[in-house]
Design an enzyme around this catalytic site. Structure first.
Site, PDB file in Angstrom:
ATOM      1  N   ASP A   1       0.838  -1.198   0.000  1.00  0.00           N
ATOM      2  CA  ASP A   1       0.000   0.000   0.000  1.00  0.00           C
ATOM      3  C   ASP A   1       0.882   1.261   0.000  1.00  0.00           C
ATOM      4  O   ASP A   1       0.620   2.234  -0.712  1.00  0.00           O
ATOM      5  CB  ASP A   1      -0.883  -0.057   1.246  1.00  0.00           C
ATOM      6  CG  ASP A   1      -1.972   0.968   1.186  1.00  0.00           C
ATOM      7  OD1 ASP A   1      -2.797   0.883   0.256  1.00  0.00           O
ATOM      8  OD2 ASP A   1      -1.986   1.878   2.052  1.00  0.00           O
TER       9      ASP A   1
ATOM     10  N   LYS B   1       1.566   4.485  -2.910  1.00  0.00           N
ATOM     11  CA  LYS B   1       1.624   5.940  -2.692  1.00  0.00           C
ATOM     12  C   LYS B   1       2.910   6.505  -3.274  1.00  0.00           C
ATOM     13  O   LYS B   1       2.929   7.608  -3.842  1.00  0.00           O
ATOM     14  CB  LYS B   1       1.525   6.251  -1.199  1.00  0.00           C
ATOM     15  CG  LYS B   1       0.215   5.768  -0.599  1.00  0.00           C
ATOM     16  CD  LYS B   1       0.156   6.013   0.894  1.00  0.00           C
ATOM     17  CE  LYS B   1      -1.087   5.348   1.489  1.00  0.00           C
ATOM     18  NZ  LYS B   1      -1.138   5.397   2.938  1.00  0.00           N
TER      19      LYS B   1
END
Ligand code: ADP
Ligand code: ASP
Ligand code: MG
Length: 826
Positions: free
Chosen positions: A683, A687
């Site tokens: 995750d 980003k």
């Protein structure tokens, strides 16, 4: 003694005399005006002219129309029963019954020959005005509250008109003589039929559809009235058609030319020809609401006091655009003359003309009903040139609309055109042709007909500061989506009042069901509304509903984390829908998809906003954009972009095992239900990819050097087993912490992007105790931008970077940014 008091003329439209209650209201209005001499022009009761013309057309098709005539008879009978005393009622009814018989015989003849002439249509259409005025004069006489006598005037005895290519032309001298013969000398109330007149041969004719306004001003001129009042069902002339732009405002005053221009370009409230007779005599015209007579209305006169540069915005639908193109027209005199001459000879009226300075093409707009005929006429007129190739093409495009922005003041002010075209662009409406009169009173744009309502609203918002209406669809009313809707609920009223944005959530879609609302979903009760409507989720219908043709702007907010939803973005963006999302899947998908997203938003002139994909509500993407946009060069970005990993290493000092710290974090709700989703670093890597791409680096997910924290042996077991067995792997990570501490340093899970080497990494690093990243709190996120400008002393953004409240706040901020791009005054 000569009576000196001047006349005052009032005209009441069909909506003002629709039934007995309306007529009573009109009588009261007149009785409250003590003026002794009044000319009252009436339309037919609402819808009667349509019905009469409808029965003529039906008779041509041999349909049985007796029922419809009987209905008309009964409708007038009901008014007579309600308003008239017995004797007057009987007199009215016997005339009405005779008229209906006459109409029936006319219709019978029409059905035999299957054709009606214009004269016959005029004759039948005119009965509506005869009936409404007979009824009303008998009623007003019966009430007996007006000074002097109440006299019925048949306009056919007075007004003589001759129909020409410009419509009906009044023969003033003859009409004036007729009027003078009829006018009583003292106080009187004349009840005059609108719409009808006679031709020079004495036959009945009309002034054309909606012609009673014209009748009003003709009688105003013939009676040399001091004022003309046109009463209708709205508060005056509005800045746009209220059926299409509910927030339209009453214009307090207009010049005759402005009113004519607005009427010509479709403001149905007043007929374009109405102004001419009043101008001749300098008579002011008031447009007023018979349902709210206390309101001031709109004044149309020679020198209006209103300071507004733009008065109104109108639209004519069902227009066809004809484009004549060919190099052979350049410098050839008389082409336009031949073109428009041919159209005139065939009685086709041209609404708008636009020609580029190169004379390479001429483009004009006509009523759509004439488009087939017009094409034939033009092809015939230029047969030779088409054969010789001097003219290459004659193209006709149906289903267009003309949007017109009208105001005398545009001549002296700047930027009106920029506002018009800016607003059209923002509403994703493309412009086919443009015309601006040399008077600069009118800017007209030909646009695709299906966008006329959204175009009208968008342009209206930009001039009138009425709220920018934005249709919103939210997908994923879960944790973040739900909080966002609650935040909207508490803010929309203020946003509408202060910032002039009208945010309307018109659709909410969950994974299996959705709720669509025509107007908007009541935000204070969105959970109930969503719960009560169990329509199955259907993406195509949802999108079509949110992107309604009549609303200028549409935004879809995707609060899911679904790749499937994200895959729709390119189509939405290219199709004119703005997208706002905290969903990372689109921007971290493969590079070709990412590039398609950018291209789609350029193509659709739409905004794609995703601030909340990185650091929740923290201004990270926007900061990067601003640095980029102002010409700074970003050299390196480093940061802690996972609230969970931030927390774990902020609190872990080595006094307990790592698995224990994870356990506590999970209990506090700081991790995903399966903490491997956080520990894997994937995750976080998404980003980092999002930021890297924002910097212009063309990186794929697999280019990120990723150090995950899930032990190899535990990657695919069940969640509980993972939690149970994690302590077995505490030793190696504890060793790394000890080693760092021995060097006086700390461990942090950090992502980094380096522009020079075009590389990115995510993993555990050792940092000095004084490093910014070593001194943040709990689940804080932090980002350091090292740029050409922020070099010695980097720019740092730090703060809570997770949680529904701040994430929803970030999405909300993006939404408002889109509103600002669309012209809202933030
Ligand atoms: P009447 O029966 O009084 O002649 P019309 O129906 O002919 O009334 O005209 C009034 C209607 O015109 C209004 O109800 C409104 O819906 C419509 N309209 C269209 N454009 C405008 C505008 N710019 N200002 C006011 N009304 C408008
Ligand atoms: N009754 C006529 C029409 O409907 C004239 C008018 O109302 O202005 O066209
Ligand atoms: Mg009208």
């Amino acid at each position: 003694m000569h009576y000196v008091e001047r006349w005052r003329v009032h005209k009441f439209g069909g909506s003002s005399v629709a039934d007995a209650v309306c007529m009573e209201r009109v009588a009261r209005i007149l009785e409250q005006d003590p003026h002794p001499r009044m000319g009252i022009v009436l339309s037919a009761c609402r819808g009667v002219t349509d019905t009469l013309l409808g029965v003529v057309a039906a008779a041509e098709r041999r349909e049985d129309v007796t029922g419809r005539i009987e209905e008309l008879r009964r409708r007038h009978e009901t008014i007579a029963d309600t308003l008239l005393p017995e004797e007057a009622r009987q007199e009215f009814m016997s005339l009405l019954t005779q008229d209906c018989r006459d109409i029936a015989s006319i219709l019978h003849t029409i059905s035999l020959i299957r054709f009606s002439s214009q004269m016959v249509r005029d004759l039948v259409a005119g009965y509506g005005e005869i009936w409404s005025t007979r009824l009303f004069s008998a009623y007003l006489r019966h009430r007996g509250r007006r000074p002097g006598q109440v006299q019925w005037v048949d306009a056919r005895e007075v007004v003589v008109v001759e129909w020409g290519s410009l419509g009906p032309g009044v023969r003033w001298t003859e009409s004036q003589e007729n009027m003078d013969r009829l006018v009583p000398s003292g106080p009187a109330t004349l009840i005059i039929t609108g719409f009808i007149a006679r031709d020079p041969k004495g036959l009945q004719t009309t002034l054309g559809r909606n012609g009673s306004d014209f009748s009003g001003s003709i009688f105003g001129a013939l009676l040399n009235a001091e004022q003309i009042h046109i009463w209708t069902d709205v508060d005056g002339v509005l800045s746009a058609d209220p059926r299409l732009v509910p927030e339209a405002k009453v214009i307090d005053s207009l010049s005759y030319s402005e009113a004519m221009e607005l009427a010509y370009f479709g403001a149905k409230v007043i007929h374009p020809q109405t102004m001419a007779p009043a101008v001749r005599k300098g008579i002011p015209i008031w447009i007023r609401n018979s349902f709210a007579p206390e309101k001031p209305g709109t004044l149309i006169c020679a020198n209006p006091s209103s300071q507004l540069a733009v008065k109104g915005i109108t639209c004519i639908d069902r227009v066809a655009l004809v484009n004549l193109e060919g190099a052979g027209m350049i410098g050839v005199p008389g082409t336009a003359h031949r073109l428009f001459g041919a159209l005139r000879d065939h009685g086709i009226s041209v609404i708008l003309i636009s020609q580029g300075s190169s004379e390479h093409s001429i483009c004009f707009a006509i009523p759509e009903a004439e488009s087939v005929r017009a094409e034939t006429v033009v092809r015939q007129a230029f047969e030779r040139e088409l054969q010789d190739g001097h003219i290459q093409s004659v193209e006709v495009e149906d289903n267009c609309s003309i949007l017109a922005v009208v105001g005398d003041g545009m001549a002296g002010s700047h930027g009106a055109a920029a506002k018009v075209f800016g607003a059209l662009g923002a509403a994703a409406v493309s412009v086919r042709a443009i015309a601006q009169g040399a008077s600069e009173r009118n800017i007209s744009a030909v646009i695709d007909g299906k966008h006329s309502a959204r175009a009208l609203r968008s342009v209206h918002s930009s001039f009138y500061l009425s709220p920018h209406t934005i249709s919103i669809g939210l997908i994923g009313p879960g944790l973040v989506g739900g909080v966002l809707l609650d935040q909207f609920a508490s803010q929309v009223e203020r946003l509408s009042r202060e910032l002039k944005v009208d945010l309307r959530v018109r659709g909410i879609m969950g994974s299996s069901r959705m709720h669509l609302a025509g107007h908007e979903i009541p935000l204070g009760r969105w959970r109930d509304a969503f719960g009560a409507h169990q329509e199955p989720a259907d993406m195509a219908r949802f999108v079509q509903h949110v992107n309604a043709d009549h609303l200028p702007h549409a935004i879809i907010i995707d609060c899911t984390s679904s790749l499937e939803v994200a895959q729709h973005y390119p189509a939405w963006l290219a199709g004119g829908i703005h997208v706002v999302t905290p969903n990372k899947k689109a921007n971290s998908a493969d590079l070709p998809f990412y590039l398609r997203l950018q291209e789609a938003s350029r193509q659709g002139n739409t905004h794609y906003m995703y601030e909340a994909t990185v650091g929740a509500g923290l201004p990270i993407v926007q900061t990067l954009r601003d640095l980029h946009g102002t010409g700074d060069r970003i050299q390196r970005i480093e940061g802690i972009l996972s609230g969970t990993l931030s927390y774990l290493f902020n609190v872990w000092d080595g006094s307990q095992p790592f698995s224990q710290v994870l356990h506590t974090a999970r209990a506090k709700g700081y991790t995903e239900p399966d903490p491997r989703d956080d520990l894997s670093g994937i995750d976080f890597a998404r980003k980092i990819i999002i930021l890297a791409r924002e910097m212009g680096l063309r990186l794929e997910m697999q280019d990120v050097q990723l150090e995950g924290l899930v032990p190899e042996a535990l990657t695919s077991c069940a969640p509980q087993e993972f939690l149970d067995r994690l302590p077995e792997f505490d030793a190696p990570i504890a060793e790394r912490l000890r080693a760092a501490q021995a060097r006086g340093r700390v461990l942090r899970y950090v992502g980094a992007i380096d522009a020079a080497s075009s590389s990115a990494s995510v993993g555990l690093v050792e940092l000095e105790r004084s490093h910014t990243f070593a001194n943040i709190n709990l689940t804080d996120n932090v980002v350091r931008f090292v740029t050409q400008r922020y070099n010695q002393n980097p720019l740092i953004v730090q703060g809570p970077g997770a949680g529904p409240d701040v994430t929803a706040g970030g999405v909300f901020a993006d939404l408002l940014r889109v509103c600002a791009y669309l012209g809202a005054k933030l």
